[in-house]
Structure formats: C-alpha cells, structure tokens
Scaffold this motif. Sequence first.
Motif, PDB file in Angstrom:
ATOM      1  N   ASP A   1       0.809  -1.216   0.000  1.00  0.00           N
ATOM      2  CA  ASP A   1       0.000   0.000   0.000  1.00  0.00           C
ATOM      3  C   ASP A   1       0.839   1.261   0.000  1.00  0.00           C
ATOM      4  O   ASP A   1       0.325   2.349  -0.181  1.00  0.00           O
ATOM      5  CB  ASP A   1      -0.903   0.035   1.244  1.00  0.00           C
TER       6      ASP A   1
ATOM      7  N   GLY B   1       2.966   3.892  -6.416  1.00  0.00           N
ATOM      8  CA  GLY B   1       1.562   3.723  -6.063  1.00  0.00           C
ATOM      9  C   GLY B   1       0.745   4.998  -6.170  1.00  0.00           C
ATOM     10  O   GLY B   1      -0.481   4.951  -6.095  1.00  0.00           O
TER      11      GLY B   1
ATOM     12  N   THR C   1      -4.278   0.494 -13.442  1.00  0.00           N
ATOM     13  CA  THR C   1      -4.431  -0.143 -12.131  1.00  0.00           C
ATOM     14  C   THR C   1      -4.175   0.860 -11.010  1.00  0.00           C
ATOM     15  O   THR C   1      -4.945   0.956 -10.053  1.00  0.00           O
ATOM     16  CB  THR C   1      -3.463  -1.336 -12.006  1.00  0.00           C
TER      17      THR C   1
ATOM     18  N   GLU D   1      -6.965   3.651 -10.971  1.00  0.00           N
ATOM     19  CA  GLU D   1      -8.243   3.126 -10.456  1.00  0.00           C
ATOM     20  C   GLU D   1      -8.164   2.875  -8.951  1.00  0.00           C
ATOM     21  O   GLU D   1      -9.112   3.110  -8.221  1.00  0.00           O
ATOM     22  CB  GLU D   1      -8.637   1.838 -11.200  1.00  0.00           C
ATOM     23  N   ARG D   2      -7.015   2.417  -8.489  1.00  0.00           N
ATOM     24  CA  ARG D   2      -6.837   2.186  -7.049  1.00  0.00           C
ATOM     25  C   ARG D   2      -6.919   3.515  -6.295  1.00  0.00           C
ATOM     26  O   ARG D   2      -7.565   3.620  -5.261  1.00  0.00           O
ATOM     27  CB  ARG D   2      -5.490   1.502  -6.794  1.00  0.00           C
TER      28      ARG D   2
ATOM     29  N   ARG E   1     -10.439   4.765  -5.860  1.00  0.00           N
ATOM     30  CA  ARG E   1     -11.240   4.071  -4.835  1.00  0.00           C
ATOM     31  C   ARG E   1     -10.896   4.512  -3.427  1.00  0.00           C
ATOM     32  O   ARG E   1     -11.635   4.237  -2.493  1.00  0.00           O
ATOM     33  CB  ARG E   1     -11.035   2.547  -4.947  1.00  0.00           C
ATOM     34  N   GLU E   2      -9.772   5.164  -3.254  1.00  0.00           N
ATOM     35  CA  GLU E   2      -9.317   5.550  -1.901  1.00  0.00           C
ATOM     36  C   GLU E   2     -10.169   6.675  -1.320  1.00  0.00           C
ATOM     37  O   GLU E   2     -10.611   7.552  -2.050  1.00  0.00           O
ATOM     38  CB  GLU E   2      -7.854   5.971  -1.940  1.00  0.00           C
TER      39      GLU E   2
END
Length: 130
Positions: A7, A43, A122, A125-126, A129-130
Amino acid sequence: ALPQLLDDPHVEERSGLLNMTKIAQGGRKLRKNWGPAWVVLTGSSLVFYRERPPQSASLQGWARAGSRPESSVDLRGAALASGCQLSSRRNVLHIRTVPGHEFLLQSDEETELRDWHRALRTVIERLDRE
Ligand code: I3S
C-alpha cells in the motif's frame, strides 16, 4: 508487513525507458519535445528521470546519491487515454493530471506500451477508490 508495503504509495510498481513529451503544463499547451526518459510508476505518482539508474543501485540509494527526478506528477484523479490522435507515432499514451499537466508516453514496443497502460490504469483506479 507485506500488505502495508504494497500500500506504500512510494513503492515502485514499474519502471522503464520510454519516449516522453510534455504537451501541457497547468492547462497551457506546450510545444512537443520528444526525448527518452526513465519513467518510474509508484503507487501514487509517475516520476521522470533523464537517464536510467545503474543496474546495481536501488532507486532509494540512487536518489540519495544525488540523482534528482526531472519531474514528477501526482496520478490521483488523472485521466489516461490513447494518444494516437495526438501524435503520428505509434503506441502512444496520453495522461492528463488534475492540475492540467499533460504528457505523452511512447514505445516502439507495442507490448511494452500495453503493459504500461495496464499498470497506469491499475494505479489510477486504485487511487480513485481511496
Ligand atoms: O503535434 P505536432 O505539432 O504534429 O507535433 C510534432 C511537432 O512537435 C514536431 O516539432 P516541431 O515543433 O518542430 O514541428 C516534432 O518534431 C514531432 O515529433 C511532433 O509530432 P509527433 O507526431 O512526433 O508527436
């Protein structure tokens, strides 16, 4: 510790040599200036270096040794699309960030660019969503 590590927004997801040009800065159009860049996807951001790190060096070690990224952008809320209408080159991706920085990434290797597209999607999109 592993899920935490995955993460970490600073962990490298992917890196490689791509052709890159900025086309807008803060919403203002720029003249294209294609050139090679060592691109690192983490990330949460995309970081551009002028040259690739030595094989032996970890990115952190290399950064500590004084190699500064040329630029980096926050990918939160960024838009990712094909860049084929914006260039005569093949295999082009277009990224636009929330503050209006836009750039094109290109590779002569179709699979390489497709893998970058997937990795960027990826991450974006991650972050959505956060
Ligand atoms: O979108 P454009 O204007 O067709 O982009 C081309 C130009 O930026 C050109 O430079 P000049 O500003 O000297 O015309 C570049 O050399 C080309 O690479 C640009 O087009 P591509 O299709 O390579 O993205």
